[in-house]
Write a protein that holds these residues in place. Structure first.
Motif, short mmCIF file in Angstrom:
data_model
loop_
_atom_site.label_atom_id
_atom_site.label_comp_id
_atom_site.label_asym_id
_atom_site.label_seq_id
_atom_site.Cartn_x
_atom_site.Cartn_y
_atom_site.Cartn_z
N GLY A 68 0.78 -1.22 0.00
CA GLY A 68 0.00 0.00 0.00
C GLY A 68 0.82 1.28 0.00
N THR A 69 2.14 1.16 -0.17
CA THR A 69 3.01 2.34 -0.18
C THR A 69 3.99 2.25 -1.34
N LEU A 76 12.32 1.96 4.41
CA LEU A 76 11.56 2.18 5.64
C LEU A 76 12.40 1.80 6.86
N ASP A 77 13.09 0.69 6.78
CA ASP A 77 13.95 0.24 7.88
C ASP A 77 15.02 1.28 8.17
N ALA A 78 15.61 1.84 7.12
CA ALA A 78 16.67 2.84 7.30
C ALA A 78 16.12 4.10 7.94
N VAL A 230 7.85 18.43 0.94
CA VAL A 230 8.40 17.49 1.92
C VAL A 230 7.42 17.28 3.06
N VAL A 231 6.83 18.36 3.58
CA VAL A 231 5.89 18.25 4.69
C VAL A 231 4.66 17.46 4.28
N ARG A 232 4.10 17.75 3.12
CA ARG A 232 2.92 17.01 2.66
C ARG A 232 3.23 15.53 2.50
N THR A 233 4.38 15.25 1.90
CA THR A 233 4.76 13.85 1.69
C THR A 233 4.97 13.14 3.02
N ALA A 234 5.64 13.80 3.94
CA ALA A 234 5.88 13.22 5.26
C ALA A 234 4.57 12.95 5.99
N ASN A 235 3.63 13.88 5.91
CA ASN A 235 2.35 13.69 6.58
C ASN A 235 1.59 12.51 6.00
N ALA A 240 -0.08 6.84 7.57
CA ALA A 240 -0.14 5.39 7.31
C ALA A 240 0.68 4.59 8.31
N GLN A 241 1.26 5.25 9.30
CA GLN A 241 2.19 4.56 10.20
C GLN A 241 1.56 3.36 10.89
#
Length: 261
Positions: A68-69, A76-78, A230-235, A240-241
């Motif tokens: 889903g990502t 992700l691990d890094a 960057v902020v939008r992408t991070a949010n 989805a966390q």
């Protein structure tokens, strides 16, 4: 004498029969030994094949996108490990894994720029080198600082690696994120930890809030549009966390009756 001769003849026949049986046993033992050796060789071959298959499956899992990502599991691990390490070193900074993922996505698509990809060890399959920073196309003008050692360009500097460090920044901020003793700009573990350090230095504290991450992103690239992206992408990643990162296992304490250990 005749009786003794008969006894001798019977003994000779018995010896001949036993000798023939011994030869037969030795032949069967040789066959069994050959089968044993062949079986041991086949078992070893199957073991190597199984190990190779297991490694292949593990590598595939690490390089595949999290369901889903667009995040490869190794990326992700890094990001998660870099954020955790920075939380221990600079707890006031507050950089989250999603903030690093926002940078990684905008800078190189998590190491997928121009057909590259992240391998299971986190190294890009081919060098990622940005456009010349020669003052054109809206870029800053940054003269060569490394003789082309990192970016392959002896004329001007270019950003390198999945987190796009310019050579001067990498020399001052590059860190070993995977514990192999080397800071490699092309390794997502090293690059993610180095990016966390850069963001914490640029943003100071409170990077777990939009305003803090925006401030830090401007230190990465002094562009309001860049920082907004960057902020939008991070949010998006942060939202989805709960779906893509399992919660830590819960521990329970069992009380034993008095007298029991």
């Amino acid at each position: 004498a005749r009786a003794d001769r008969a006894t001798i003849d019977d003994t000779d026949r018995t010896l001949e029969r036993d000798a023939a049986q011994l030869v037969s046993v030795e032949e069967r033992l040789a066959e069994a030994s050959a089968v044993r050796d062949d079986t041991a060789a086949e078992v070893e071959r199957l073991r190597r094949s199984s190990d190779a298959t297991r490694r292949s499956v593990t590598d595939w899992r690490l390089t595949a996108d999290v369901s889903g990502t667009d995040l490869p599991l190794v990326a992700l691990d890094a990001y998660v490990k870099a954020a955790a390490r920075m939380a221990a070193e600079r707890p006031e900074c507050g950089i989250r894994w999603s903030g690093l993922a926002g940078i990684g996505k905008v800078e190189s698509g998590h190491g997928s720029y121009r057909g590259s990809r992240l391998t299971a060890t986190g190294v890009t399959s081919q060098p990622i080198v940005g456009i010349p920073l020669d003052g054109t196309n809206g870029t800053a003008s940054i003269p060569d600082s490394d003789g082309g050692e990192l970016d392959g360009d002896p004329g001007v500097d270019r950003a390198v690696g999945p987190m796009q460090f310019i050579p001067t920044s990498w020399r001052s901020l590059g860190r070993d994120g995977n514990g192999d003793g080397t800071a490699d700009q092309s390794n997502i573990y090293d690059a993610a930890l180095s990016a966390a350090g850069l963001l914490c230095r640029a943003g100071g504290s409170g990077l777990d809030a939009d305003s803090g991450l925006h401030r830090a992103a401007l230190g990465y690239n002094n562009s309001g549009r860049y920082a907004d992206l960057v902020v939008r992408t991070a949010n998006g990643y942060q939202a989805a966390q709960s779906r893509i990162i399992p919660p830590p296992p819960t521990t329970t304490t069992t009380l034993l009756p008095p007298g029991e250990v």
